[in-house]
Design an enzyme around this catalytic site. Structure first.
Site, PDB file in Angstrom:
ATOM      1  N   CYS A   1      -6.193  -6.590  -6.819  1.00 56.51           N
ATOM      2  CA  CYS A   1      -5.987  -6.047  -5.480  1.00 56.51           C
ATOM      3  C   CYS A   1      -5.409  -7.091  -4.524  1.00 56.51           C
ATOM      4  O   CYS A   1      -4.819  -6.739  -3.500  1.00 56.51           O
ATOM      5  CB  CYS A   1      -7.288  -5.467  -4.928  1.00 56.51           C
ATOM      6  SG  CYS A   1      -8.677  -6.600  -4.946  1.00 56.51           S
ATOM      7  N   HIS A   2      -5.523  -8.378  -4.874  1.00 53.04           N
ATOM      8  CA  HIS A   2      -4.954  -9.435  -4.031  1.00 53.04           C
ATOM      9  C   HIS A   2      -3.426  -9.405  -4.031  1.00 53.04           C
ATOM     10  O   HIS A   2      -2.800 -10.003  -3.168  1.00 53.04           O
ATOM     11  CB  HIS A   2      -5.466 -10.814  -4.477  1.00 53.04           C
ATOM     12  CG  HIS A   2      -5.111 -11.171  -5.876  1.00 53.04           C
ATOM     13  ND1 HIS A   2      -5.835 -10.710  -6.960  1.00 53.04           N
ATOM     14  CD2 HIS A   2      -4.112 -11.936  -6.375  1.00 53.04           C
ATOM     15  CE1 HIS A   2      -5.294 -11.185  -8.070  1.00 53.04           C
ATOM     16  NE2 HIS A   2      -4.247 -11.929  -7.745  1.00 53.04           N
TER      17      HIS A   2
ATOM     18  N   ASN B   1     -12.276  -1.968  -4.474  1.00 52.93           N
ATOM     19  CA  ASN B   1     -12.135  -2.372  -5.868  1.00 52.93           C
ATOM     20  C   ASN B   1     -13.349  -3.227  -6.263  1.00 52.93           C
ATOM     21  O   ASN B   1     -13.568  -4.282  -5.682  1.00 52.93           O
ATOM     22  CB  ASN B   1     -10.834  -3.181  -6.027  1.00 52.93           C
ATOM     23  CG  ASN B   1     -10.725  -3.868  -7.372  1.00 52.93           C
ATOM     24  OD1 ASN B   1     -11.370  -3.492  -8.334  1.00 52.93           O
ATOM     25  ND2 ASN B   1      -9.893  -4.897  -7.427  1.00 52.93           N
TER      26      ASN B   1
ATOM     27  N   TYR C   1       0.844  -1.198   0.000  1.00 59.86           N
ATOM     28  CA  TYR C   1       0.000   0.000   0.000  1.00 59.86           C
ATOM     29  C   TYR C   1       0.881   1.251   0.000  1.00 59.86           C
ATOM     30  O   TYR C   1       0.593   2.225  -0.691  1.00 59.86           O
ATOM     31  CB  TYR C   1      -0.917  -0.003   1.227  1.00 59.86           C
ATOM     32  CG  TYR C   1      -1.848  -1.188   1.254  1.00 59.86           C
ATOM     33  CD1 TYR C   1      -3.026  -1.196   0.512  1.00 59.86           C
ATOM     34  CD2 TYR C   1      -1.551  -2.307   2.028  1.00 59.86           C
ATOM     35  CE1 TYR C   1      -3.877  -2.295   0.529  1.00 59.86           C
ATOM     36  CE2 TYR C   1      -2.405  -3.408   2.052  1.00 59.86           C
ATOM     37  CZ  TYR C   1      -3.555  -3.390   1.302  1.00 59.86           C
ATOM     38  OH  TYR C   1      -4.402  -4.477   1.317  1.00 59.86           O
TER      39      TYR C   1
END
Length: 183
Positions: A133-134, A125, A98
């Site tokens: 996003c994983h 998302n 992040y």
């Protein structure tokens, strides 16, 4: 009007959404923020875009890296859109944090961006897996929340061949319940 369809993955049923042309949503059934971008006027329908997504997902779940040629149209704020664009740049089988995404956005805009703000955008998302996003983890490889559930995140990472040696759960209690899945 929006349209929905179903896909049955090895890690659970998924709901697809489309405006008739582009994919606007792909959620694990029951996940956090499920259907958050769906309008009230929704009709279940078989569409060519849903067939395209199903073929792509079949290939993905066989452990291959399919080329993403599916038109995507996720609905979200300009900030979320910019985060999701960066997610699309994370290569198959690789991770980022992040904080790294926040730094990229800060370099692009010249404004301070917090890792927490990025986390909020990543968590919302609306197109799971295709917008990967994983592949985002916390600092030092911490496996943080995934709207579909951490077990699904771990499954997707392992499917892509990402070593779990450097990944860890945020709480000791969670490590005991999922540690077997990391090895």
């Amino acid at each position: 009007m929006q349209f929905t369809g179903k896909y049955h993955s090895p890690v659970g049923s998924m709901t697809l959404a489309s405006d008739g042309t582009s994919l606007t949503g792909l959620w694990f059934d029951g996940q956090k923020y499920f259907g958050s971008t769906l309008e009230h006027d929704v009709q279940e329908k078989s569409l060519p875009i849903f067939h395209q997504v199903s073929v792509w997902l079949d290939c993905y779940f066989q452990g291959r890296n399919p080329e993403l040629t599916i038109p995507l149209a996720p609905c979200g704020s300009p900030f979320r859109q910019s985060v999701w664009e960066l997610l699309l740049q994370i290569p198959y089988g690789q991770l980022t944090t992040y904080g790294a995404i926040a730094n990229q956005l800060q370099q692009q805009t010249g404004r301070h961006v917090s890792a927490q703000a990025v986390g909020g955008a990543v968590g919302h998302n609306p197109i799971s897996i295709l917008i990967p996003c994983h592949r985002v983890v916390g600092a030092s490889g911490k496996l943080t929340g995934y709207a579909g559930g951490l077990e699904k995140k771990i499954h997707l990472l392992r499917l892509e061949g990402i070593s779990s040696d450097s990944l860890h759960m945020p709480k000791a209690d969670s490590i005991r319940s999922i540690s077997g899945k990391l090895r």
